[in-house]
Scaffold this motif. Structure first.
Motif: not given
Length: 427
Positions: A170-175
Motif C-alpha cells: 500500500l505504501f507504493k500507491l500514489r493515488h
C-alpha cells in the motif's frame, strides 16, 4: 478503439416489456468479419469473446441525446435487446456512434481507425479504485500475489481480520487517499505510512500507543490529511498535530488521554474525545469548533490543585521569544527547516485569553470553559452530566489581562455535598 464504460442490457419481449440487467464495468469495441461490422461488449463476468451483435441492417434506433454526457442506448432488432452505455468518454462515444451508422449502411470500417484487431476479453476492464476487505478469504482473493494491488487504488478498507501490520504494498500507491484499518491488531506503524498523502486515516479499535506516531511530526501526510480516527486504542497522549494544514476532523474516543494539545490545527472544526481521562483543557479562546464532544471525562481539576506561578522567576530564552513572534505575526514556516527546540516550543505554546501567544507561563488561573460558546452545533453534548462548563487552565500575557480575565472567566466549583446519615445533616 476500445471504450471503457458501464453497460447494461435490456431484453425486450413481444409485449414491449423489458428485463434489465444491472450496469457493470464493460469494454465496448468494433470489429469486421467478411465485410460485416459487429459490436462486441465485454463485462467482468463475460466468458470467452463477450457478446457479439451484428450491425448491418440490424438496428431499430440509437438514442444519442446524452452522448455528450457519455451515454448511448443502442436498440438491436436481432436479438431483441437494448445496450445502454454510460460513463464513457464522450469523444470516443461520438466516434463509435458514427462508426455504427456507417456499418449499419453496409459500408466498411477499414481505415476509419475504430476497429480492434483482437476480440478476446481484455485483461482488465475499467479501474479498481476501492477495495473492501471483511474476511481473511477476502484478503487472499482480492490481494493475491497474482492479482496484486491496483496502482490506481484510491480507497482501501480492511476491517476485523486481525492484521498486525499494514500491507507494505500500500505504501507504493500514489493515488491512495483513504486508508481504513478498523478492528485489527496493529501495535506499531511503519514510518512509510506517513509518507502517503492521505485524506482520511482510520485506525480505530487497534492496540496503538503514542510510540507508534513518533515519526508523524513534519511528515508529508500533514499536508493532505483531513480526517484522523484513533479511537479505541491505548493512547496516553496525542502526537503533535499543529502542523497539519487541512485536518478538520479528529476522533480520539475511548483512550487513556489525560491532556489535550495546547495548540490545535487552525482547520480543526470537529473534535471528539469521549471516555478518556481528561481533567482540564487548555484550548485557545479564539479557536471555534463546529462539533466538540468531551463527554464522560473526569474533569476533576480544582482550584486547590493549581500551582502558584506568580513568584517563580522567569527568564525568557531567545527561542521562546522567537516562537511567540512567529505565532503573533502568523508567519508560515516549514517545520522541517527550523531547529527542533523552536519546533517544540511552537507545538506547546500557550495563548492568553486575549489571543496573544505567550513566551512564559507566569500568570496562571483556573477558568471555566463553556463548550456552548465555542461550538456552532446546537446539539452539543454536556461534558459533565448537565454541566456545559469545564475547568480550563489559563495563562495571561500581562497583569492587566490577569486581573480582567481571572474575574470574568473564573471557574466556579460545585459546593461539596454535605455528609448525611439517616436524613440528618452532620456538622
Amino acid at each position: 478503439m476500445r471504450i471503457l464504460c458501464q453497460a447494461a442490457q435490456s431484453v425486450r419481449n413481444e409485449r414491449g416489456n423489458h428485463a434489465t440487467r444491472k450496469p457493470a464495468k464493460a469494454s465496448v469495441n468494433l470489429f469486421e468479419k467478411d465485410g460485416a461490422g459487429y459490436l462486441v461488449v465485454h463485462t467482468e463476468k463475460s466468458k470467452g469473446k463477450g457478446e457479439k451483435f451484428a450491425l448491418k441492417a440490424n438496428l431499430n434506433r440509437c438514442l444519442a441525446k446524452f452522448v455528450h454526457e457519455g451515454k448511448l442506448t443502442i436498440e438491436f432488432k436481432e436479438p431483441s435487446v437494448n445496450i445502454m452505455i454510460s460513463k464513457a468518454d464522450p469523444g470516443q462515444l461520438k466516434k463509435l456512434l458514427s462508426a455504427i451508422k456507417t456499418s449499419f449502411e453496409g459500408k466498411t470500417l477499414v481505415g476509419v481507425g475504430v476497429l480492434t484487431s483482437a476480440t478476446n476479453k481484455p485483461v482488465k476492464i475499467g479501474k479498481t479504485t476501492k477495495i473492501n476487505i471483511l474476511s481473511r478469504d477476502d484478503y487472499k482473493t482480492k490481494l493475491s500475489k497474482k492479482s496484486g494491488i491496483p496502482a490506481e487504488l484510491e480507497e482501501f478498507r480492511c476491517h476485523g481480520i486481525g492484521m498486525k501490520q499494514i500491507d507494505m504494498r500500500l505504501f507504493k500507491l500514489r493515488h491512495l487517499s483513504v486508508l481504513d484499518m478498523t478492528r485489527n491488531n496493529l501495535t506499531t506503524l511503519n514510518p512509510k505510512l506517513f509518507q502517503l498523502r492521505l485524506k482520511a486515516l482510520i485506525l480505530s479499535d487497534n492496540k496503538l500507543d503514542e510510540r507508534a506516531f513518533s515519526k508523524l511530526k513534519s511528515s508529508p501526510i500533514a499536508e493532505s490529511l483531513q480526517k484522523l480516527d484513533l479511537s479505541v486504542n491505548k493512547l496516553h497522549s496525542l502526537p503533535s498535530l499543529c502542523h497539519f494544514l487541512k485536518l478538520s476532523s479528529l476522533i480520539i474516543d475511548k483512550n487513556i488521554i489525560t491532556r489535550l494539545p495546547t495548540r490545535l490545527p487552525s482547520t480543526l472544526t470537529s473534535l471528539s474525545a469521549r471516555e478518556n481521562k481528561i481533567c482540564f483543557t487548555e484550548f485557545p479562546r479564539f479557536h471555534k469548533f463546529i462539533n466538540l464532544n468531551l463527554s464522560d471525562n473526569p474533569f476533576s481539576m480544582l482550584h486547590k490543585f493549581k500551582v502558584d506561578t506568580s513568584k517563580i522567576p522567569v527568564s525568557r530564552t531567545l527561542a521562546q521569544v522567537a516562537a511567540a513572534k512567529i505565532l503573533k505575526h502568523k508567519l508560515q514556516i516549514n517545520p522541517r527547516k527550523v531547529p527542533p527546540t523552536l519546533n517544540n516550543l511552537l507545538e506547546s505554546i500557550r495563548f492568553c485569553p486575549c489571543g496573544e501567544p505567550l513566551s512564559d507561563r507566569k500568570r496562571m488561573f483556573l477558568s471555566g470553559y463553556d463548550v456552548r460558546k465555542y461550538t456552532s452545533d446546537k446539539d452539543t453534548v454536556a461534558p459533565m452530566a448537565n454541566n456545559f462548563v469545564i475547568p480550563q487552565i489559563e495563562f495571561c500575557c500581562s497583569n492587566e489581562c490577569f486581573v480582567k480575565f481571572s474575574s470574568t472567566l473564573q471557574f466556579e466549583e460545585d459546593p461539596p455535598e454535605p455528609n448525611s446519615e439517616d436524613g440528618m445533616v452532620v456538622d
